[in-house]
Design a protein around this motif. Sequence first.
Motif, PDB file in Angstrom:
ATOM      1  N   SER A  41     -34.552 -10.871 -11.700  1.00 35.27           N
ATOM      2  CA  SER A  41     -33.207 -10.994 -12.285  1.00 35.27           C
ATOM      3  C   SER A  41     -33.286 -11.296 -13.770  1.00 35.27           C
ATOM      4  O   SER A  41     -32.524 -10.730 -14.567  1.00 35.27           O
ATOM      5  N   ALA A  42     -34.206 -12.168 -14.170  1.00 37.07           N
ATOM      6  CA  ALA A  42     -34.386 -12.488 -15.594  1.00 37.07           C
ATOM      7  C   ALA A  42     -34.844 -11.251 -16.364  1.00 37.07           C
ATOM      8  O   ALA A  42     -34.342 -10.959 -17.457  1.00 37.07           O
ATOM      9  N   PHE A  43     -35.785 -10.510 -15.789  1.00 39.34           N
ATOM     10  CA  PHE A  43     -36.268  -9.262 -16.402  1.00 39.34           C
ATOM     11  C   PHE A  43     -35.123  -8.274 -16.609  1.00 39.34           C
ATOM     12  O   PHE A  43     -34.910  -7.743 -17.700  1.00 39.34           O
ATOM     13  N   GLY A  44     -34.367  -8.003 -15.558  1.00 31.97           N
ATOM     14  CA  GLY A  44     -33.295  -7.015 -15.625  1.00 31.97           C
ATOM     15  C   GLY A  44     -32.136  -7.443 -16.503  1.00 31.97           C
ATOM     16  O   GLY A  44     -31.619  -6.651 -17.292  1.00 31.97           O
ATOM     17  N   ARG A  45     -31.744  -8.689 -16.377  1.00 36.00           N
ATOM     18  CA  ARG A  45     -30.600  -9.182 -17.155  1.00 36.00           C
ATOM     19  C   ARG A  45     -30.891  -9.128 -18.656  1.00 36.00           C
ATOM     20  O   ARG A  45     -30.088  -8.641 -19.437  1.00 36.00           O
ATOM     21  N   HIS A  46     -32.045  -9.626 -19.045  1.00 36.04           N
ATOM     22  CA  HIS A  46     -32.363  -9.692 -20.472  1.00 36.04           C
ATOM     23  C   HIS A  46     -32.821  -8.340 -21.027  1.00 36.04           C
ATOM     24  O   HIS A  46     -32.753  -8.124 -22.233  1.00 36.04           O
ATOM     25  N   GLY A  47     -33.249  -7.449 -20.137  1.00 35.26           N
ATOM     26  CA  GLY A  47     -33.566  -6.094 -20.566  1.00 35.26           C
ATOM     27  C   GLY A  47     -32.343  -5.191 -20.599  1.00 35.26           C
ATOM     28  O   GLY A  47     -32.403  -4.086 -21.135  1.00 35.26           O
ATOM     29  N   GLY A  48     -31.237  -5.657 -20.014  1.00 33.93           N
ATOM     30  CA  GLY A  48     -30.040  -4.833 -19.944  1.00 33.93           C
ATOM     31  C   GLY A  48     -30.164  -3.698 -18.953  1.00 33.93           C
ATOM     32  O   GLY A  48     -29.489  -2.685 -19.068  1.00 33.93           O
ATOM     33  N   PHE A  49     -31.024  -3.873 -17.954  1.00 37.59           N
ATOM     34  CA  PHE A  49     -31.241  -2.841 -16.947  1.00 37.59           C
ATOM     35  C   PHE A  49     -30.387  -3.138 -15.721  1.00 37.59           C
ATOM     36  O   PHE A  49     -30.294  -4.286 -15.300  1.00 37.59           O
ATOM     37  N   THR A 106     -46.008  -7.657 -26.304  1.00 35.53           N
ATOM     38  CA  THR A 106     -46.134  -6.506 -27.187  1.00 35.53           C
ATOM     39  C   THR A 106     -46.375  -5.287 -26.303  1.00 35.53           C
ATOM     40  O   THR A 106     -47.286  -5.297 -25.477  1.00 35.53           O
ATOM     41  N   LEU A 107     -45.531  -4.261 -26.477  1.00 37.98           N
ATOM     42  CA  LEU A 107     -45.606  -3.070 -25.626  1.00 37.98           C
ATOM     43  C   LEU A 107     -45.815  -1.809 -26.446  1.00 37.98           C
ATOM     44  O   LEU A 107     -45.337  -1.700 -27.572  1.00 37.98           O
ATOM     45  N   ASP A 108     -46.488  -0.857 -25.818  1.00 34.63           N
ATOM     46  CA  ASP A 108     -46.609   0.492 -26.335  1.00 34.63           C
ATOM     47  C   ASP A 108     -46.378   1.430 -25.151  1.00 34.63           C
ATOM     48  O   ASP A 108     -47.189   1.482 -24.225  1.00 34.63           O
ATOM     49  N   VAL A 169     -36.887  -7.785 -22.507  1.00 28.61           N
ATOM     50  CA  VAL A 169     -36.385  -7.522 -23.856  1.00 28.61           C
ATOM     51  C   VAL A 169     -37.287  -6.526 -24.579  1.00 28.61           C
ATOM     52  O   VAL A 169     -36.807  -5.601 -25.249  1.00 28.61           O
ATOM     53  N   ALA A 170     -38.596  -6.689 -24.439  1.00 29.52           N
ATOM     54  CA  ALA A 170     -39.532  -5.772 -25.096  1.00 29.52           C
ATOM     55  C   ALA A 170     -39.399  -4.358 -24.545  1.00 29.52           C
ATOM     56  O   ALA A 170     -39.414  -3.378 -25.303  1.00 29.52           O
ATOM     57  N   LEU A 171     -39.255  -4.232 -23.222  1.00 30.42           N
ATOM     58  CA  LEU A 171     -39.109  -2.900 -22.637  1.00 30.42           C
ATOM     59  C   LEU A 171     -37.809  -2.250 -23.095  1.00 30.42           C
ATOM     60  O   LEU A 171     -37.766  -1.050 -23.376  1.00 30.42           O
ATOM     61  N   LYS A 172     -36.733  -3.047 -23.185  1.00 33.56           N
ATOM     62  CA  LYS A 172     -35.462  -2.510 -23.688  1.00 33.56           C
ATOM     63  C   LYS A 172     -35.642  -1.979 -25.109  1.00 33.56           C
ATOM     64  O   LYS A 172     -35.194  -0.879 -25.430  1.00 33.56           O
ATOM     65  N   THR A 173     -36.321  -2.750 -25.951  1.00 30.42           N
ATOM     66  CA  THR A 173     -36.518  -2.358 -27.343  1.00 30.42           C
ATOM     67  C   THR A 173     -37.401  -1.114 -27.455  1.00 30.42           C
ATOM     68  O   THR A 173     -37.075  -0.173 -28.171  1.00 30.42           O
ATOM     69  N   ALA A 174     -38.510  -1.101 -26.737  1.00 29.12           N
ATOM     70  CA  ALA A 174     -39.447   0.026 -26.822  1.00 29.12           C
ATOM     71  C   ALA A 174     -38.876   1.304 -26.226  1.00 29.12           C
ATOM     72  O   ALA A 174     -39.222   2.404 -26.660  1.00 29.12           O
ATOM     73  N   SER A 175     -37.995   1.185 -25.240  1.00 27.96           N
ATOM     74  CA  SER A 175     -37.438   2.373 -24.585  1.00 27.96           C
ATOM     75  C   SER A 175     -36.130   2.840 -25.223  1.00 27.96           C
ATOM     76  O   SER A 175     -35.587   3.874 -24.840  1.00 27.96           O
ATOM     77  N   ARG A 176     -35.631   2.083 -26.211  1.00 21.78           N
ATOM     78  CA  ARG A 176     -34.395   2.462 -26.900  1.00 21.78           C
ATOM     79  C   ARG A 176     -34.555   3.834 -27.546  1.00 21.78           C
ATOM     80  O   ARG A 176     -35.588   4.140 -28.125  1.00 21.78           O
TER      81      ARG A 176
END
Length: 190
Positions: A41-49, A106-108, A169-176
């Motif tokens: 839930s924390a992952f999805g909520r903060h990622g906006g998924f 940090t994601l790539d 949050v990082a996944l949201k940013t990298a996948s934007r």
Amino acid sequence: MRSCEITRDTKETAVKLSISLDGTGIVEADTGIPFFDHMLSAFGRHGGFDLKVNVKGDLLVDYHHTIEDVGIVLGQAVLEALGDMKGIERFAHIAVPMDEAISYVTLDISKRPYLVMNGEFLGGLPFPDTLVEHFFYSFCTNAKITAHLSFSGRDSHHMCEALFKAFGVALKTASRVDSNKGIPSTKGVL
């Protein structure tokens, strides 16, 4: 909408999962492991998924199969939802605090799966600490993402939750998606 739904049935688990990368952070998680549901839930909520996860697992054996299989299926769903990856930001670096704890992710999104995880839980999670790293390993391998995760603190719950939030949050940013970009690679492909 970049979304995907996957069902995976094995002798150990039955996982049904759907994700929309362009959602609003609505999460329904029922894995049979309440603390893991809280982390998803924390992952999805903060990622906006928008994320729905339903699992029937062999929890009487242990939590390993359920946590691993959610990581596998979630990674596969994210990879499929990303599509051709045209225009994605690709990279992200995020720091998320939670009280005394802090996590860095940090994601790539590179189609080159790799995980580096630094930090030490201090006990107190409702499942073996090693399953947190195993979840992220399963996710990154199947999403084909390189991730460097590090965390510190004095409360394992806070460290773990900050880690899941930071990953979202990082996944949201990298996948934007930036419609002015092409494939984010000097090779022209990921």
